[in-house]
Design a protein around this motif. Structure first.
Motif, short mmCIF file in Angstrom:
data_model
loop_
_atom_site.label_atom_id
_atom_site.label_comp_id
_atom_site.label_asym_id
_atom_site.label_seq_id
_atom_site.Cartn_x
_atom_site.Cartn_y
_atom_site.Cartn_z
N SER A 1 0.85 -1.19 0.00
CA SER A 1 0.00 0.00 0.00
C SER A 1 0.89 1.24 0.00
N ARG A 2 0.38 2.31 -0.61
CA ARG A 2 1.15 3.56 -0.75
C ARG A 2 0.56 4.60 0.19
N HIS A 3 1.44 5.34 0.88
CA HIS A 3 1.01 6.34 1.85
C HIS A 3 1.84 7.61 1.69
N LYS A 4 1.21 8.76 1.91
CA LYS A 4 1.92 10.04 2.03
C LYS A 4 2.01 10.32 3.52
N LEU A 5 3.24 10.44 4.01
CA LEU A 5 3.46 10.56 5.45
C LEU A 5 4.02 11.94 5.77
N PRO A 6 3.32 12.72 6.63
CA PRO A 6 3.88 14.01 7.06
C PRO A 6 5.21 13.78 7.80
N THR A 7 6.18 14.63 7.53
CA THR A 7 7.51 14.46 8.13
C THR A 7 7.65 15.13 9.49
N LYS A 8 6.70 15.95 9.89
CA LYS A 8 6.73 16.66 11.16
C LYS A 8 8.04 17.44 11.34
N GLU A 9 8.60 17.90 10.22
CA GLU A 9 9.83 18.69 10.18
C GLU A 9 11.06 17.95 10.71
N TYR A 10 10.98 16.63 10.84
CA TYR A 10 12.15 15.84 11.22
C TYR A 10 13.17 15.80 10.09
N VAL A 11 12.65 15.66 8.86
CA VAL A 11 13.51 15.53 7.69
C VAL A 11 13.03 16.49 6.62
N ILE A 12 13.77 16.62 5.53
CA ILE A 12 13.45 17.56 4.45
C ILE A 12 12.12 17.19 3.80
N GLY A 13 11.35 18.21 3.48
CA GLY A 13 10.07 18.04 2.81
C GLY A 13 8.93 17.93 3.81
N GLU A 14 7.75 18.28 3.32
CA GLU A 14 6.56 18.21 4.18
C GLU A 14 6.03 16.79 4.29
N ASN A 15 6.20 15.99 3.23
CA ASN A 15 5.67 14.63 3.19
C ASN A 15 6.69 13.71 2.53
N ARG A 16 6.59 12.45 2.84
CA ARG A 16 7.38 11.42 2.18
C ARG A 16 6.43 10.31 1.75
N THR A 17 6.74 9.73 0.61
CA THR A 17 6.01 8.55 0.18
C THR A 17 6.59 7.35 0.92
N VAL A 18 5.71 6.54 1.48
CA VAL A 18 6.11 5.30 2.15
C VAL A 18 5.22 4.19 1.61
N TYR A 19 5.85 3.13 1.14
CA TYR A 19 5.11 1.94 0.73
C TYR A 19 5.20 0.94 1.87
N LEU A 20 4.06 0.39 2.26
CA LEU A 20 4.03 -0.63 3.29
C LEU A 20 3.77 -1.99 2.65
N TYR A 21 4.52 -2.97 3.09
CA TYR A 21 4.39 -4.34 2.58
C TYR A 21 4.00 -5.25 3.74
N GLN A 22 2.87 -5.94 3.57
CA GLN A 22 2.41 -6.94 4.53
C GLN A 22 2.52 -8.30 3.86
N PRO A 23 3.37 -9.21 4.40
CA PRO A 23 3.47 -10.53 3.77
C PRO A 23 2.16 -11.29 3.89
N ALA A 24 2.00 -12.30 3.06
CA ALA A 24 0.76 -13.08 3.00
C ALA A 24 0.75 -14.14 4.11
N VAL A 25 0.82 -13.68 5.36
CA VAL A 25 0.72 -14.56 6.52
C VAL A 25 -0.26 -13.93 7.49
N LYS A 26 -0.82 -14.75 8.36
CA LYS A 26 -1.82 -14.24 9.30
C LYS A 26 -1.23 -13.89 10.67
N THR A 27 0.00 -14.28 10.93
CA THR A 27 0.62 -14.03 12.23
C THR A 27 1.36 -12.70 12.22
N PRO A 28 1.52 -12.08 13.39
CA PRO A 28 2.31 -10.85 13.46
C PRO A 28 3.76 -11.10 13.05
N VAL A 29 4.34 -10.10 12.42
CA VAL A 29 5.71 -10.23 11.90
C VAL A 29 6.53 -9.00 12.30
N PRO A 30 7.87 -9.13 12.33
CA PRO A 30 8.72 -7.96 12.58
C PRO A 30 8.69 -6.99 11.39
#
Length: 188
Positions: free
Chosen positions: A77-106
């Protein structure tokens, strides 16, 4: 490099028989890239230009980048994430990947994430490695780099770490099924 003829230069060096090499020729006066007329193979370097590339005789593209029929695919999934002025730019694109398993993962945080997703097909590689039981499943937060501040961010300054801990990880915790903090770890 040594002159080998008119407009022809050479350089020799030992390389592993299974090596993959990316390179660029630069004009010593202007710093501009010069096309290699003997190698038409070029690939975007993910930063600002194209590199030439080649494989040595016992190398080639990994078969892990190809989708395999019957292999369970994780969700990206694709997300626009506010940087809260920690890093350059107002937002960063972050892609999240969830593996095809039902158990919690690191969670693994991947900088230059969109490049690894698009150029390297990292999600497909991870899916294939999980299916082959060569790795245990994990989720990923693939973070867009900071452009000109990329090198600075790679030094893991306090502000970069603040961005990861206060912005990236909460986003991942909201959208992915993760092991709790202090839970299972793959580090030895």
């Amino acid at each position: 490099m040594q002159r080998a003829g008119t407009d022809l230069w050479s350089h020799s060096m030992p390389l592993a028989a299974d090596a993959y090499i990316e390179y660029a020729f630069l004009d010593p006066k202007t710093g501009e890239r010069i096309l290699d007329p003997l190698n038409p193979n070029r690939i975007w370097n993910g930063i600002n230009a194209y590199n030439h590339y080649f494989y040595m005789p016992r190398s080639g593209p990994t078969p892990l980048v190809k989708s395999v029929k019957g292999v369970a695919r994780g969700l990206v999934s694709r997300h626009k994430l506010p940087t809260k002025e920690y890093v350059i730019g107002e937002n960063r694109t972050v892609y999240l990947y969830q593996p095809a398993v039902k158990t919690p993962v690191p969670l693994v945080v991947v900088y230059d994430g969109p490049d690894y997703l698009k150029r390297g097909r990292l999600n497909v590689i991870v899916d294939n490695l999980i299916a082959a039981q060569r790795i245990r499943p994990f989720a990923m937060a693939m973070v867009q780099n900071g452009g000109q501040a990329r090198g600075l961010e790679y030094s893991c300054s306090e502000s970069t770490l603040g961005f990861v801990f206060d912005c990236v990880i909460p986003l991942a915790q909201e959208h992915l099924t993760l092991t709790p903090p202090g839970g299972e770890s793959y580090c030895a």
